[in-house]
Design an enzyme around this catalytic site. Structure first.
Site, PDB file in Angstrom:
ATOM      1  N   ARG A   1     -44.266   2.213 -42.776  1.00  0.00           N
ATOM      2  CA  ARG A   1     -44.793   0.867 -43.029  1.00  0.00           C
ATOM      3  C   ARG A   1     -44.016   0.170 -44.140  1.00  0.00           C
ATOM      4  O   ARG A   1     -43.932  -1.044 -44.177  1.00  0.00           O
ATOM      5  CB  ARG A   1     -46.301   0.949 -43.337  1.00  0.00           C
ATOM      6  CG  ARG A   1     -46.641   1.651 -44.606  1.00  0.00           C
ATOM      7  CD  ARG A   1     -48.107   2.047 -44.691  1.00  0.00           C
ATOM      8  NE  ARG A   1     -48.412   3.229 -43.864  1.00  0.00           N
ATOM      9  CZ  ARG A   1     -49.612   3.787 -43.768  1.00  0.00           C
ATOM     10  NH1 ARG A   1     -50.636   3.271 -44.424  1.00  0.00           N
ATOM     11  NH2 ARG A   1     -49.800   4.856 -43.011  1.00  0.00           N
TER      12      ARG A   1
ATOM     13  N   LYS B   1     -43.957  17.224 -46.106  1.00  0.00           N
ATOM     14  CA  LYS B   1     -44.779  17.735 -45.011  1.00  0.00           C
ATOM     15  C   LYS B   1     -44.684  19.255 -44.969  1.00  0.00           C
ATOM     16  O   LYS B   1     -43.640  19.819 -45.302  1.00  0.00           O
ATOM     17  CB  LYS B   1     -44.255  17.203 -43.668  1.00  0.00           C
ATOM     18  CG  LYS B   1     -44.478  15.724 -43.411  1.00  0.00           C
ATOM     19  CD  LYS B   1     -43.901  15.344 -42.046  1.00  0.00           C
ATOM     20  CE  LYS B   1     -44.005  13.847 -41.770  1.00  0.00           C
ATOM     21  NZ  LYS B   1     -45.368  13.361 -41.553  1.00  0.00           N
TER      22      LYS B   1
HETATM   23  N1  BES Z   1     -44.025   9.708 -39.035  1.00  0.00           N
HETATM   24  C1  BES Z   1     -45.319   9.936 -39.543  1.00  0.00           C
HETATM   25  C2  BES Z   1     -46.412   9.711 -38.507  1.00  0.00           C
HETATM   26  C3  BES Z   1     -46.502  10.676 -37.385  1.00  0.00           C
HETATM   27  C4  BES Z   1     -46.890  11.981 -37.599  1.00  0.00           C
HETATM   28  C5  BES Z   1     -46.313  10.234 -36.103  1.00  0.00           C
HETATM   29  C6  BES Z   1     -47.026  12.835 -36.548  1.00  0.00           C
HETATM   30  C7  BES Z   1     -46.443  11.070 -35.049  1.00  0.00           C
HETATM   31  C8  BES Z   1     -46.805  12.392 -35.273  1.00  0.00           C
HETATM   32  C9  BES Z   1     -45.631   8.975 -40.693  1.00  0.00           C
HETATM   33  O1  BES Z   1     -44.562   8.587 -41.467  1.00  0.00           O
HETATM   34  C10 BES Z   1     -46.596   9.708 -41.569  1.00  0.00           C
HETATM   35  O2  BES Z   1     -46.252  10.733 -42.055  1.00  0.00           O
HETATM   36  N2  BES Z   1     -47.798   9.157 -41.707  1.00  0.00           N
HETATM   37  C11 BES Z   1     -48.826   9.742 -42.461  1.00  0.00           C
HETATM   38  C12 BES Z   1     -49.455   8.661 -43.303  1.00  0.00           C
HETATM   39  C13 BES Z   1     -50.294   9.165 -44.441  1.00  0.00           C
HETATM   40  C14 BES Z   1     -49.464   9.909 -45.451  1.00  0.00           C
HETATM   41  C15 BES Z   1     -50.954   7.960 -45.105  1.00  0.00           C
HETATM   42  C16 BES Z   1     -49.842  10.366 -41.507  1.00  0.00           C
HETATM   43  O3  BES Z   1     -50.108   9.770 -40.464  1.00  0.00           O
HETATM   44  O4  BES Z   1     -50.354  11.427 -41.799  1.00  0.00           O
HETATM   45 ZN    ZN Z   2     -44.076   9.941 -43.035  1.00  0.00          ZN
END
Ligand code: BES
Ligand code: ZN
Ligand code: ZN
Length: 457
Positions: free
Chosen positions: A310, A236
């Protein structure tokens, strides 16, 4: 007991008179000329959450008038409540619903994460535990959720989350077990292992159980416990990683919910499962394109290492279904897309039973903890196909990210199991409480309200 409430205090306290905003004009007509003038000159009564401090001739605080929103939303008074001078207070009203809203708002609003700070003197509310025990329990559970989320990852990694859970289990008459590190492989939880193996704090599956009466329905709660989410190799950017200590928020919610269920002695047996990992970066981190064969037998292609939640939930849900629960609920800070869809304070709820999402939506209205039903359309399953495995953890569609994530989870839940999935934010930038920024319970009050009607009638 948390430090803004007392239940056994006999000393003097200042009365807080809550006034429903919709009845404000009526109320004002019955007041002294002095109060009428004050209200007019200071604009008191125009907004929920406002309070007015009345002093006696000796210059001592004698009464607090507090405006509460028309729908008795506890969050409507949060912002101002922590500006009250420290001291003891009691609520002056015969209206139980009103008192309940004030107690909740008082607790939600005065929360402060004090682990690394000096404790502040609080405005302490004297509460009748017999009448308002549930409100106190809800605030306490909310504090549990917030404290767990707010604790930085270095002090709340997979190891510490397990230690905390073990203590929690002791306090609540629950059994505690965990499968740690390579044991996850021998016990067939490969999806938890592959995500968490890069961290120096070993990945694990935490399991708590409560209740022994086999005649009672089994309620299983599963919570995403990613103690820090760097995104893994698909790292990230700094601004998106900043608050990722909160990514164990699902785990925090199921612990808070368990606390509430046990405090209310709901007639259920409870199983709490938290896959606890750190999505870290190191030579042993999982990579894009890796394939892991899950406990269910379905192979998962890792399309993106940041869609890790997931993946760890897959084996946790499969395991949960092996016990044939009467009801399976998971909480997870699963997608950013859930926020894009519904914003910070409306929590999306998914289920393989439409009547459940409708009922939870109603409970959300009752508790001012708004939840909204989301669909799981089968035709969207094509977006999580993989060419080299049974399923892909990242969708090919750049839209509906919380739905494709929900569909991914659904493929690890047996069709005959009643299942609810909550994509909680676990965070609040002040949108809800108007003050305290940080970890937040979203969906806790609503889901507990639903469970109370379901199991207590
Ligand atoms: N933990 C994050 C989701 C998240 C991000 C929750 C910001 C609350 C605030 C999750 O693991 C994630 O990074 N999801 C990605 C999925 C994508 C890479 C398919 C997302 O939502 O961008
Ligand atoms: Zn993530
Ligand atoms: Zn995550």
């Amino acid at each position: 007991m948390i430090d803004c409430f007392v239940t056994d205090y006999q000393g003097a306290s200042v009365a807080v008179e809550p006034i429903n905003k919709s009845a404000f004009d009526l109320w004002l007509k019955l007041q002294s000329e002095y109060l009428e003038n004050v209200c007019e000159n200071q604009g008191f009564g125009e907004k929920a959450g406002q309070f007015f401090l009345d002093y006696n001739k000796a210059g001592e605080l004698s009464k607090v008038y507090l405006v509460v929103s028309e729908d008795l939303n506890p969050y409507s008074i949060c912002e101002k409540i922590n500006q009250l001078p420290a001291g003891h207070y009691h609520i002056e009203t015969d209206d139980n619903a009103m008192a309940s809203a004030v107690i909740r708002g008082w607790g939600f609003g005065q929360y402060r994460f004090e682990r690394y700070l000096k404790a502040k003197d609080k405005a302490v509310l004297v509460v009748d535990k017999e009448r308002f025990g549930y409100d106190l329990a809800l605030v306490e559970a909310t504090y549990t959720v917030r404290d767990l989320i707010n604790t930085p990852a270095d002090d709340m990694g997979p190891t510490e989350l397990a230690e905390w859970s073990e203590e929690f289990a002791k306090r609540h008459d629950m059994s505690f077990d965990q499968l740690v590190g390579d044991v996850l492989l021998t016990e067939n939880f490969p999806t938890i292992h592959i995500v968490g193996r890069a961290s120096h704090k070993a990945p694990r599956l935490i399991e708590l159980n409560w209740g022994e009466d086999d005649d009672l329905p089994l309620l299983t709660l599963v919570g995403k416990g990613v103690c820090f989410d760097t995104g893994g190799n698909n790292m990230k950017a700094a601004e998106f990683m900043r608050w990722m200590k909160k990514d164990m928020g699902g785990g925090a919610h199921v612990l808070g919910l368990a606390q509430l269920i046990i405090s209310q002695q709901l007639p259920v047996r409870l199983k709490v499962l938290i896959p606890a990992v750190e999505n870290a970066v190191s030579g042993s981190a999982f990579r894009q394109g890796d394939v892991v064969t899950s406990r269910s037998g379905q192979s998962i292609e890792i399309g993106h290492t940041d869609a890790e939640g997931r993946v760890i939930l897959a084996d946790s849900l499969t395991y949960a279904c092996e016990f044939k629960p009467d009801l399976l609920i998971d909480f997870a800070t699963l997608t950013g897309a859930a926020r894009v869809a519904l914003g910070p304070t409306v929590t999306p709820v998914f289920s393989n039973r439409d009547e459940f999402t409708e009922a939870i939506k109603k409970s959300g209205m009752t508790t001012c903890d708004e939840m909204w039903p989301m669909p799981l359309p089968v035709r969207y399953k094509k977006y999580i196909k993989s060419t080299i495995a049974d399923i892909n953890n990242s969708a090919s569609l750049p839209q509906a990210g919380c739905i494709t994530a929900g569909l991914f989870l659904q493929s690890f839940v047996d069709e005959d199991i009643d299942w609810v999935h909550i994509d909680t934010y676990g965070w609040n930038f002040g949108d809800r409480t108007g003050g305290t920024e940080g970890g937040e319970a979203l969906g806790l009050a609503a889901v507990m309200d639903w469970l109370k009607t379901k199991y207590q009638g």
